[in-house]
Design a protein around this motif. Sequence first.
Motif, PDB file in Angstrom:
ATOM      1  N   VAL A  96      -7.380  -3.672  -4.373  1.00 32.84           N
ATOM      2  CA  VAL A  96      -7.100  -4.936  -3.676  1.00 32.84           C
ATOM      3  C   VAL A  96      -8.365  -5.480  -3.002  1.00 32.84           C
ATOM      4  O   VAL A  96      -8.290  -6.289  -2.064  1.00 32.84           O
ATOM      5  CB  VAL A  96      -5.961  -4.766  -2.642  1.00 32.84           C
ATOM      6  CG1 VAL A  96      -4.661  -4.417  -3.334  1.00 32.84           C
ATOM      7  CG2 VAL A  96      -6.305  -3.715  -1.583  1.00 32.84           C
ATOM      8  N   ASP A  97      -9.521  -5.028  -3.467  1.00 33.19           N
ATOM      9  CA  ASP A  97     -10.833  -5.536  -3.038  1.00 33.19           C
ATOM     10  C   ASP A  97     -11.176  -5.218  -1.581  1.00 33.19           C
ATOM     11  O   ASP A  97     -11.983  -5.923  -0.972  1.00 33.19           O
ATOM     12  CB  ASP A  97     -10.926  -7.054  -3.274  1.00 33.19           C
ATOM     13  CG  ASP A  97     -10.874  -7.393  -4.754  1.00 33.19           C
ATOM     14  OD1 ASP A  97     -11.447  -6.625  -5.553  1.00 33.19           O
ATOM     15  OD2 ASP A  97     -10.238  -8.393  -5.113  1.00 33.19           O
ATOM     16  N   ARG A  98     -10.609  -4.161  -1.051  1.00 31.19           N
ATOM     17  CA  ARG A  98     -11.027  -3.678   0.258  1.00 31.19           C
ATOM     18  C   ARG A  98     -12.005  -2.530   0.034  1.00 31.19           C
ATOM     19  O   ARG A  98     -11.775  -1.380   0.380  1.00 31.19           O
ATOM     20  CB  ARG A  98      -9.809  -3.254   1.081  1.00 31.19           C
ATOM     21  CG  ARG A  98      -8.936  -4.450   1.469  1.00 31.19           C
ATOM     22  CD  ARG A  98      -7.527  -4.087   1.876  1.00 31.19           C
ATOM     23  NE  ARG A  98      -7.488  -3.239   3.063  1.00 31.19           N
ATOM     24  CZ  ARG A  98      -6.341  -2.834   3.635  1.00 31.19           C
ATOM     25  NH1 ARG A  98      -5.184  -3.238   3.136  1.00 31.19           N
ATOM     26  NH2 ARG A  98      -6.369  -2.049   4.696  1.00 31.19           N
ATOM     27  N   ASP A  99     -13.137  -2.896  -0.603  1.00 30.76           N
ATOM     28  CA  ASP A  99     -14.084  -1.895  -1.087  1.00 30.76           C
ATOM     29  C   ASP A  99     -14.694  -1.052   0.028  1.00 30.76           C
ATOM     30  O   ASP A  99     -14.885   0.162  -0.131  1.00 30.76           O
ATOM     31  CB  ASP A  99     -15.205  -2.577  -1.882  1.00 30.76           C
ATOM     32  CG  ASP A  99     -14.704  -3.201  -3.172  1.00 30.76           C
ATOM     33  OD1 ASP A  99     -13.491  -3.080  -3.451  1.00 30.76           O
ATOM     34  OD2 ASP A  99     -15.519  -3.780  -3.904  1.00 30.76           O
ATOM     35  N   GLU A 100     -15.019  -1.687   1.138  1.00 31.32           N
ATOM     36  CA  GLU A 100     -15.669  -0.951   2.219  1.00 31.32           C
ATOM     37  C   GLU A 100     -14.746   0.144   2.764  1.00 31.32           C
ATOM     38  O   GLU A 100     -15.178   1.281   2.990  1.00 31.32           O
ATOM     39  CB  GLU A 100     -16.061  -1.915   3.337  1.00 31.32           C
ATOM     40  CG  GLU A 100     -16.863  -1.251   4.453  1.00 31.32           C
ATOM     41  CD  GLU A 100     -17.339  -2.248   5.493  1.00 31.32           C
ATOM     42  OE1 GLU A 100     -17.689  -1.804   6.606  1.00 31.32           O
ATOM     43  OE2 GLU A 100     -17.361  -3.471   5.202  1.00 31.32           O
ATOM     44  N   GLU A 101     -13.462  -0.204   2.941  1.00 31.89           N
ATOM     45  CA  GLU A 101     -12.507   0.793   3.414  1.00 31.89           C
ATOM     46  C   GLU A 101     -12.302   1.886   2.374  1.00 31.89           C
ATOM     47  O   GLU A 101     -12.190   3.074   2.711  1.00 31.89           O
ATOM     48  CB  GLU A 101     -11.172   0.127   3.730  1.00 31.89           C
ATOM     49  CG  GLU A 101     -11.213  -0.869   4.871  1.00 31.89           C
ATOM     50  CD  GLU A 101      -9.890  -1.586   5.027  1.00 31.89           C
ATOM     51  OE1 GLU A 101      -8.893  -0.910   5.362  1.00 31.89           O
ATOM     52  OE2 GLU A 101      -9.844  -2.815   4.794  1.00 31.89           O
ATOM     53  N   GLY A 102     -12.232   1.484   1.102  1.00 32.45           N
ATOM     54  CA  GLY A 102     -12.060   2.469   0.038  1.00 32.45           C
ATOM     55  C   GLY A 102     -13.223   3.440  -0.035  1.00 32.45           C
ATOM     56  O   GLY A 102     -13.030   4.652  -0.196  1.00 32.45           O
ATOM     57  N   LEU A 111      -7.000   0.691  -2.148  1.00 30.49           N
ATOM     58  CA  LEU A 111      -7.904  -0.155  -1.372  1.00 30.49           C
ATOM     59  C   LEU A 111      -8.910  -0.865  -2.274  1.00 30.49           C
ATOM     60  O   LEU A 111      -9.151  -2.065  -2.130  1.00 30.49           O
ATOM     61  CB  LEU A 111      -8.644   0.687  -0.325  1.00 30.49           C
ATOM     62  CG  LEU A 111      -7.800   1.208   0.843  1.00 30.49           C
ATOM     63  CD1 LEU A 111      -8.593   2.232   1.655  1.00 30.49           C
ATOM     64  CD2 LEU A 111      -7.322   0.070   1.734  1.00 30.49           C
ATOM     65  N   LYS A 148     -15.177   4.268   2.393  1.00 30.73           N
ATOM     66  CA  LYS A 148     -15.135   5.127   3.581  1.00 30.73           C
ATOM     67  C   LYS A 148     -14.180   6.299   3.367  1.00 30.73           C
ATOM     68  O   LYS A 148     -14.488   7.451   3.717  1.00 30.73           O
ATOM     69  CB  LYS A 148     -14.715   4.322   4.802  1.00 30.73           C
ATOM     70  CG  LYS A 148     -14.682   5.134   6.101  1.00 30.73           C
ATOM     71  CD  LYS A 148     -14.285   4.261   7.274  1.00 30.73           C
ATOM     72  CE  LYS A 148     -14.304   5.070   8.574  1.00 30.73           C
ATOM     73  NZ  LYS A 148     -13.344   6.184   8.556  1.00 30.73           N
ATOM     74  N   LYS A 207     -14.235   1.383  -9.310  1.00 24.28           N
ATOM     75  CA  LYS A 207     -14.464  -0.064  -9.264  1.00 24.28           C
ATOM     76  C   LYS A 207     -14.689  -0.622 -10.658  1.00 24.28           C
ATOM     77  O   LYS A 207     -14.153  -1.684 -11.012  1.00 24.28           O
ATOM     78  CB  LYS A 207     -15.680  -0.366  -8.374  1.00 24.28           C
ATOM     79  CG  LYS A 207     -15.906  -1.856  -8.125  1.00 24.28           C
ATOM     80  CD  LYS A 207     -14.743  -2.457  -7.344  1.00 24.28           C
ATOM     81  CE  LYS A 207     -14.941  -3.941  -7.072  1.00 24.28           C
ATOM     82  NZ  LYS A 207     -13.777  -4.532  -6.358  1.00 24.28           N
ATOM     83  N   GLU A 255      -5.362   5.478   3.945  1.00 26.08           N
ATOM     84  CA  GLU A 255      -4.760   4.818   2.791  1.00 26.08           C
ATOM     85  C   GLU A 255      -5.401   5.365   1.512  1.00 26.08           C
ATOM     86  O   GLU A 255      -6.510   5.919   1.529  1.00 26.08           O
ATOM     87  CB  GLU A 255      -4.979   3.305   2.901  1.00 26.08           C
ATOM     88  CG  GLU A 255      -4.423   2.475   1.769  1.00 26.08           C
ATOM     89  CD  GLU A 255      -2.934   2.669   1.548  1.00 26.08           C
ATOM     90  OE1 GLU A 255      -2.577   3.556   0.738  1.00 26.08           O
ATOM     91  OE2 GLU A 255      -2.138   1.939   2.162  1.00 26.08           O
ATOM     92  N   GLY A 273       0.803  -1.212   0.000  1.00 23.09           N
ATOM     93  CA  GLY A 273       0.000   0.000   0.000  1.00 23.09           C
ATOM     94  C   GLY A 273       0.836   1.262   0.000  1.00 23.09           C
ATOM     95  O   GLY A 273       2.043   1.233   0.242  1.00 23.09           O
TER      96      GLY A 273
END
Length: 519
Positions: free
Chosen positions: A207-213, A204, A215, A238, A199, A83
Motif C-alpha cells: 500500500v506504498d507505506r515503504d518507510e514503515e515497511g 505496508l 522499518k 517492492k 504490521e 491491514g
Amino acid sequence: MPPRSRSRLVGQPLLYAISVFASLGVFLFGYDQGVMSGVITGPYFRKFFNEPDAIQVGTMVAVLEIGAFITSVAAGQIGDNIGRRGTLFSGAVVFAIGGAIQTFTPGFWVMVLGRIISGFGVGLLSTIVPIYQSEVSPPNHRGALACMEFTGNIFGYASSVWIDYFCSYIDSDLSWRIPLFIQCVIGAILAAGSLVMPESPRWLIDVDRDEEGMKVIADLHGGDPEDLVAKAEFQEIKDRVIFERESGEGRTYANMWKRYKKRVLLAMSSQAFAQLNGINVISYYAPRVFEEAGWIGRDAILMTGINAIIYILSTLPPWILVDRWGRRVILLSGAVVMAISLGFTGWWMYIDVPETPQAVVVCVIIFNAAFGYSWGPIPWLYPPEIMPLTVRAKGVSLSTATNWAFNFLVGEMTPYLQEAIEWRLYPMHGFFCVCSFVLVYFLYPETKGVPLEEMDAVFGEEELEERLEDEASERGSLLSQRSSRSRRSHTRTPSHGLVSRLLGRKGRANYQPIEDSDE
C-alpha cells in the motif's frame, strides 16, 4: 551500526514475540472449538436447555462455523483494506462480544446468536493469523513458526477441555458459564496485544507505506536499517509489487480464479480434507465418543483431557521436521496413520468387547497425535505460502472459508451419524484419509525453503509471466511503455531474487517447478 532501542524488540526476539502473539489468536479459536465438547455433556447445561436433542446440540456446536464461514470469505477484502493488524484487532473484539452473549444467555436461541457472533470473530482470526505469520517469517523458518502457531491452537483446545473438567465439579450453572466467559478474557488480551505488534511489512509495501515497511523488515533482521539482507528483502518485495501492478494483474476474486485456479483449489482442498479426515468428530464430540465406547459422565471428559495433552505433544515434532522433511512427507505419513487408527476405532466399537473402552481410547489418541503432527498444522501453513501477494488474503480467505464450511458439515452431522450409522462413522472418515493421501501424492508440490516471492517457480509459472510481460510490452499505451522501463530497471525473475543471491541460493537447486497447464 546505530544503537538498538531498548524500548522495542528486534531480530529473533521480535520474531518469536510475533509468533507467540499469533499463537494467542489461534489459541482463541482452538479454545472455542473445544469448550463446547465438555459443556454439552454437563447435567446443568442439559437441564438449562431442557435436554436438547442431537440436532439442537449439533446446531449449538456447529453454528459457529456459519459465522466463521461468512467472515472468512470477507476477511480477504478486509485484510487488504485495513491491514493484517487491524483485522486481528477487529476479530478479537467481535469474538469477545460473542463470548459474552454465550455466557449470559437466557436460552437456546440467544446461545445460537452468541455462537454465530463468536464465529464472525473466529472467521477473521483464522484467515488473517496464518497470513500475518507467513508474511513476517523468513523462508527457512516459516514452516516451524507456523507449526508453533498450530500448537497454540491445540493448547487452546486442551485448556478448554481441562477447564470443562474442573468446572464440572461446580454444582450450578456456573459449571458451564465460567468456561464460556473465559472466551471474553482471551479475546480482550488478544485485542490489546494487536495494538502493540508491528504490521505486516509486505502489506505496508503493497500500500506504498515503504518507510514503515522497511522499518519492520529492519527490525526483523536485527534493527539495523542499513543491513544488506534487510534492504535486499525490501527491494525484492517492492520489485514484485511493481511487476504485478504494471503487468496489469487484477486483484479480484475472478482474476485470482482465472490466473491461479490450481493454487486456489490446492489451498481449498487442504482445508477441506483437514475436516473430512475426521478431527472434529473428536474435537467437538470427544466425550460423546468416549461415552459411546463405555466411559461415562465425568470419566469421558477426563479421557478427553488426557487425549488433549497427548494431542499438544504431537504438535511439537513438526517444529523441527517441517523445514527438514518438507510438507509432503508429513501430510502423507499422517494420512496413513490416521486412516489405520480410524479403521480400528470402528472395528473395536463393532465387536463391542470388554476391552473396547480402553482400545478406543488408544486408537483415538493415536489418531489425534497423527493429525496434530500432520493435517493439523500444514493446511494452515500451505495456503498463504502458495498464494502470491496480490491475492494472498483473498486466496487464504477462500481456503479458510472451505475449512469452516466443512467444519459446519462435520459438526452438524456428527451427532446424527453417531446414532444412525454408529461405528461405521469412523472408517468412513478413514476413507477420506486415504483420498487425501492420493491427492497430496499426485498434486501437491513441495514448498520447503522457498521464499514467498519465488513461489511461481514451484508452479512452473515463469514462462507464463514472461509471455504476459511480452504481451504487455506490445501494447501501445503509456502504461506499457512505463512498465517496460520499470522491468528493465527493477524486475528480476522470481527464482533469482536478490535475497536469494545474498544468501547463496543457487537458482532452483532446492526445488523443482511442476508442470502447470491449468494456470
